[in-house]
Design an enzyme around this catalytic site. Structure first.
Site, PDB file in Angstrom:
ATOM      1  N   LYS A 178      29.892  43.516  42.797  1.00 51.46           N
ATOM      2  CA  LYS A 178      29.724  43.819  41.369  1.00 51.46           C
ATOM      3  C   LYS A 178      28.267  43.587  40.973  1.00 51.46           C
ATOM      4  O   LYS A 178      27.651  42.621  41.419  1.00 51.46           O
ATOM      5  CB  LYS A 178      30.655  42.923  40.547  1.00 51.46           C
ATOM      6  CG  LYS A 178      30.693  43.253  39.061  1.00 51.46           C
ATOM      7  CD  LYS A 178      31.685  42.365  38.305  1.00 51.46           C
ATOM      8  CE  LYS A 178      31.761  42.748  36.835  1.00 51.46           C
ATOM      9  NZ  LYS A 178      32.726  41.911  36.088  1.00 51.46           N
ATOM     10  N   SER A 224      35.965  44.423  32.902  1.00 46.74           N
ATOM     11  CA  SER A 224      34.646  44.947  33.194  1.00 46.74           C
ATOM     12  C   SER A 224      34.418  45.257  34.670  1.00 46.74           C
ATOM     13  O   SER A 224      33.493  46.010  34.989  1.00 46.74           O
ATOM     14  CB  SER A 224      33.583  43.953  32.721  1.00 46.74           C
ATOM     15  OG  SER A 224      33.638  42.769  33.492  1.00 46.74           O
ATOM     16  N   SER A 255      38.642  40.321  33.260  1.00 44.91           N
ATOM     17  CA  SER A 255      37.841  41.383  33.872  1.00 44.91           C
ATOM     18  C   SER A 255      38.091  41.622  35.356  1.00 44.91           C
ATOM     19  O   SER A 255      37.591  42.598  35.913  1.00 44.91           O
ATOM     20  CB  SER A 255      36.351  41.105  33.669  1.00 44.91           C
ATOM     21  OG  SER A 255      35.967  41.481  32.377  1.00 44.91           O
TER      22      SER A 255
END
Lengths: 487, 95
Positions: free
Chosen positions: A75, A155, A179
């Protein structure tokens, strides 16, 4: 020849160790899959050479860690030395850290390589990836008979889409209020947020420091256990890092839940949630009963207040954390500012997107003189009650089962009201506020053929029961659905 | 509690984010919506409840007061938008 991208991390690990195939072949297969999936917008930067280098080291016997030669997606919130780290924000475009986050350093130590950086909501603020400066990630999933672009959730949406589309065998995510878990549910994969403090936050771009926690997302529960073991561990560089040994979660996996009690919180039956979600929850209860568990009804009386509490605490901490983005030390600097203060405010106006500005504004307001006690201190007191609810619940049960999200994935652009968007995390946020380990595993498909997740919450430091109950569901759900390749 | 457009302008100033009148006007109802939603916390009786700041009970660790890192000026400046003579460059502060 097996399609190497169809294998789990455990299968890749065993295949590489047993010399059934070379790590280099795995890295090459993934690099090709990544290059062929740019339509999904899951990666912001690709690093094929990094994946190959780790693979070659594994093939040459130079690394024999638990993830030797396994290529992973990272990420874009994790600082990676010399590789763009932007947190999905325009303000950090071009930022190349001169250091490596502890979590990614741990993964490298375990022998893993990196396929690239994964797209995400700007500063992890969002539940649909629509706030990313790179544009939304498109989920590999589609509704039956439709080609409307769906969100993979957020997210960690690029992370989730990458695993679901088989362009990474496993990825890192971060979870501040859901998330990891909501995108895992939206894309039919597994993801776990460990106890707060298990994974070091050092080198992870901060959103809300008392909530942020890194975790793995992967095809199945075993892969999550393998990755989490490699990511977790004490880090003296993070004062909130837990100075405790990392348990052997993979070795401890067992789906036999005899003697375990599963709590069903009555407050999680929420009006307006689609019947399919509650039906899946009931199915989950039946599966855990089948695994030998006893089902007990529990009460978490302050559940309803978790989301508003979160939307005070998280923006407050974000407004403080994001004060460092001022155009001086890194990232964007706006041109044409006359004074220093002018330069700060133009830079931040240009660099931050609408959702980040909205949250900084809320955070600044609730922390401002005159409102601090009414909002921030009040929210911290309610947070104490939410935590106490869980402590009391875990006197009656060993693990809690709920749905992960109140709906299946929605279309990009379909949810425009910020408050409606925040409701996506209604089931995920309470565990975040209490710092507890929590996981989403796929449970089934809705009537439109989209994945739905089940959510397990465990007591502090008991990731094992969360993984074990997740495994029990995984075995019984037999979830094998995959998005049909259209990209 | 609700905020007026002047208050929104004031908050933007505190947050150091330049905003046009148009942007402020758009933000005002959004902020008020969110603020009235979080207002429901006032229903909760929190008398005698200590505010929770550390979610997992542990003592704040202090490290030894010693230099453990350093001599990396170029690393520190590597991402600065306007480094000058080994320092962070900023617009003129003093005439």
């Amino acid at each position: 020849m097996t399609d190497l991208t169809s294998l789990t991390i455990a299968q890749l690990r065993d295949g590489i160790a047993g010399r059934q195939f070379k790590a280099r072949e795995v890295a090459e297969a993934y690099n090709a899959a990544v290059a062929g999936a740019t339509t999904l917008n899951a990666y912001t930067v690709t690093t094929p050479d990094d994946a190959l280098a780790a693979a070659d080291a594994a093939d040459a016997g130079q690394s024999n860690g638990p993830l030797a030669g396994i290529p992973l997606g990272i990420k874009d919130l994790f600082a990676t030395k010399g590789v763009d780290t932007t947190a999905g924000s325009h303000i950090l475009k071009g930022f190349k850290p001169t250091y490596e986050s502890t979590v990614t350093a741990n993964l490298r130590k375990a022998g893993a390589g990196m396929l690239g950086k994964l797209n995400m909501d700007e500063f992890a603020m969002g539940s649909s990836n629509e706030t990313s400066t790179y544009g939304p990630v498109i989920s590999p999933w589609r509704r039956q008979g439709s080609n409307v672009g769906l969100t993979p959730g957020g997210s960690s949406g690029g992370s989730a889409a990458a695993v679901a589309a088989r362009i990474a065998p496993g990825v890192t995510g971060t979870d501040t209020g859901g998330s990891i878990r909501q995108p895992a549910a939206f894309t039919g994969i597994s993801g776990i947020k460990p106890t707060y403090g298990r994974c070091s936050r050092w080198g992870v771009v901060s959103f809300a420091s008392s909530l942020d926690q890194a975790g793995p997302m992967a095809r199945d529960v075993r892969d999550c256990a393998i990755m989490l073991e490699a990511m977790a561990g004490f880090d003296p560089k993070d004062t909130t890092s837990l100075d405790l040994p990392v348990p052997q979660w993979e070795a401890g996996l067992s789906s036999d839940l005899k003697g375990k009690r599963v709590g069903i919180p009555r407050e999680y039956r929420i009006d307006g949630v689609p019947a399919e979600i509650n039906a899946l929850w009931d199915q989950g209860i039946a599966w855990l009963k089948d695994a030998g568990a006893e089902i007990v009804e529990i009460s978490l009386p302050h559940t309803k207040y978790a989301l508003p509490t979160y939307y005070i605490i998280a923006p407050a901490e974000a407004s403080s954390n994001l004060a460092r983005f001022d155009g001086v030390r890194y990232g964007l600097r706006a041109e044409g500012g006359e004074s220093l203060a002018d330069m700060y405010s133009r830079t931040r106006a240009e660099g931050f997107g609408a959702e980040v500005k909205r949250r900084i504004m809320i955070g600044t307001y609730v922390l401002s003189a005159g409102f601090y006690d009414a909002y921030f201190t009040k929210a911290q007191r309610v947070r104490a009650l939410i935590k106490r609810d869980f402590v009391q619940a875990f006197e009656q049960c060993d693990v809690i089962l709920t749905p992960t999200a109140p709906s299946a994935a929605f279309g990009i652009g379909e949810t425009t009201d910020p408050l409606a968007m925040y409701l996506n995390d209604v089931f995920a946020v309470p565990a975040s506020l209490a710092g507890l380990p929590a996981m989403s595993v796929p449970g089934g498909l809705d009537a439109q053929g989209l994945p739905l997740g089940l959510h397990l919450i465990g007591p502090e430091l008991d990731e094992q029961i969360v993984l074990n109950a997740g495994l029990a569901i995984e075995e019984r759900a037999g979830f094998t659905a995959r998005p049909e390749k259209w990209w | 509690m609700s905020v007026s457009i002047d208050q929104v302008r004031h908050i933007a100033g505190l947050a150091r984010i330049a905003m046009s009148d148009e942007e402020l006007a758009r933000l005002e109802p959004e902020l008020n919506n969110i603020l009235s939603w979080i207002e429901q916390l006032s229903e909760v009786d929190t008398d005698g409840v200590e505010p929770l700041a550390t979610v997992i009970d542990q003592k704040m660790r202090l490290r030894e007061d010693a230099v453990t890192d350093g001599d990396c000026r170029d690393d520190v400046l590597a991402n600065a938008p306007k480094p000058e003579h080994g320092f962070f460059g900023v617009p003129k502060v003093i005439e």
